[in-house]
Design an enzyme around this catalytic site. Structure first.
Site: not given
Lengths: 167, 167, 167, 167, 167, 167
Positions: E100-102
């Site tokens: 995801c935003h990782g």
């Protein structure tokens, strides 16, 4: 015995449901009235069904009026039918009980001048300016008019409301 | 140029931040004032730091007053220091701008009699009972007094507020 | 006349406040009891102060017991002191009124076998498995035991509770 | 004078409404544009009506562009029409003002290389990787491009945006 | 086998808990790491205890790294210790999994150039600008690097993460 | 291999998604079943699509059953089709895994008598009254039946569920 209970979106949940169930507990026919029929939502998320809209009410058929507080009164006081109902009950000297922000309708209906009353502290000055004899008590009874300050006063509000209705 | 911006817990977020930033945009020294110093939370969840509490304010040092709306005014109008500040600005005829529920402080300070003003519709009758000459316009200017109805009027509220301040 | 009202975090707000105010309306000394003293929060966001913790209660001093519902009963039924209080009232045949999830304490106290009762539909089978004679009515009265299903039954719950207490 | 204000669901409420009202205060015709027409909801719960969808915009008709922040930019940067509008304004060197996450559209439009800019700290590295000359200031002006970091910078963002537009 | 799981306030709840429990299910010693020790809250309201702060970690002691998404990565990518840990794992070619935003941490650590990867669509362009070979697949494996798009990909993310770790 | 995953509105989000993704990670065909087809919302706000309604399921076609917890079980245990499915799996001694409030369906299906099991502490007494041999462990395995207490046990719940299914 038939009683009107006023409430609109944002009503203070306990202030509507306590008198509603309290009246039903006595076997009294209590009807919820709002701007329109259908579901009305309280500020704490409870829902109630409005049995009637203000314009459908014939106040001659009812014996008493309860006005709940919260955010509903700022909506209801803009409804001319609601104000006419309030005026009817005050003129006829039938029991009227208003709590918290509920007395905002009494201001709009111009029926508070010279009357002993209480309300939510935040609108205290509006009542005083409107001519009310403001008292900071859990409940104030002035002939047919019962008023209280907030949900913590409901026990006293219910006692005086029922006292008036049951005569 | 120094301006006071009144707000308390439950303030209408845009109604406080729009004038606050608008004044700062002009290089004006705008101070947030509340019941006490520290963090104040708006009804939509924004936070602002109160630079001053009402009792710390010397109104002679300030040139104008802005009163935000929302739920804050019902708290602020119970503060005697806040009302004294309002009276000072109205007596001295310095610019006062109030929006939405903000005029509730004008009622409590007894400064609305005979003044043209507007407000959130739900408290319209309170202004009328208090003697105001109520108008349903996006902004109403009566000499030093600017009033608006709700956040959607902020563009007009800001225009008239800045017009007054910048003379 | 002294009455205990049980409630814990997540209590169904109306189910605690209706009987609490209803009892106070009659001039009855009603005390809120929880896992510990201090503020307890309902599932709709209301707060109530617990006057006592379960371990502080001497049940001999009280005349009746009310058990509110919501999420509180799953906490309260794990408290041995709470269950001992329930057993005392049931053994002594003093009035016990439980609503919604409130009867979960009756199951844990092993006092439902052979008793007529109702409850929130979602735990109906737990009552039946515990030996209760389950009924789907707005209120069920079996000697000293009053039970109801949900907040919409409060008018009937209050009527029967008060009927028992006032004898 | 006509200005576009970009916003999509989850927009940072103050970052859209401050410039929108600020422009209207000047009598400027400001239009909210989003993925589609209709109601758009901010992350703090405010609503705004989108006057236009991105594909309906003829950028030649507009004089300046404002891009609000929050969660909206992650949606808007996936819209090819939105990026074409951004490219138009940057190529034509018309005023472009972006705040907080708003510069994410500038990255996607590939218009930041070599430009001085700021943004929300959490996406700082994305601007740097995209070739921007990142500054940690309340507002950064690089010819036609105005950028700020967060809602607390709106006073400076407004000042520079209006400065550019009013020439 | 010891694995680090990165998360900060606003983490996407499933994206942290799925890999955390999945690793523990295999008997792997998984440690939650954040900006500081103590409770961290996810965007859906779950809580997790951070066993370690970034500056306490000796990356030589760990065999793999998992980076959860949500709002946490915009906080974590500003922590130099966190980025040093990321660089260690990428340089040593130990398993790194980001969802995801990782991957925002991978951009900030400058380790994506030329690597096949995926991410939340809203930051796709940031990965591309950073030199990644972006793919729109449920999971992308490039040697030691596993990336996915969102919580709906967790089954594939877990499969490839475990495949790498278990060799 | 085909597995049913039960969930209804208010399901404990992690307790549904962890086993769902865990099964899919193994390439197992896992189907979400609820009161009706369509979107179901968890208590933390996640959504899942129900592939089937209870009445559409032919249990002979499935190899195992997972029952998620939260508020869903109080709804699902009132559905006769859901209980028939539970009885089928228990009678046929196919793997059944229930977590938190999930065992409420096992009580309603009358399949717990004499079985070792655990659950959310708040319903512990309901299991005991129903004849279960209650244990306070992170996971309890009794032949085909796997039970756990809460989301923090998911790693153990997953391990034993997969152990049973993969034989």
């Amino acid at each position: 015995m038939k009683v009107l209970v006023f409430g609109a979106d944002g009503f203070e949940d306990l202030e509507l449901f306590y008198p509603l169930h309290r009246l039903k507990e006595e076997g009294i026919d209590a009807r919820v009235v709002s701007v329109s029929r259908g579901t009305v939502e309280g500020k704490h998320g409870y829902h109630v069904e409005a049995d009637l809209s203000f314009d459908e009410v014939d106040p001659d058929e009812y014996d008493a009026l309860v006005i709940s507080g919260g955010k509903g009164p700022e909506i209801m006081r803009l409804n001319e039918y609601a104000l006419d109902i309030v005026k009817h009950f005050m003129t006829e000297e039938k029991p009227v009980a208003a709590i918290c922000h509920g007395p905002q309708l009494l201001i709009s209906a111009r029926v508070l001048d010279g009357r002993k009353a209480t309300c939510w502290p935040g609108i205290r000055d509006d009542l005083i300016v409107a001519g009310a004899d403001y008292r900071d008590n859990e409940v104030v009874v002035d002939d047919n008019l019962v008023t209280s300050r907030h949900p913590g006063d409901l026990f006293a509000f219910g006692r005086e409301l029922l006292g008036l209705i049951k005569g």
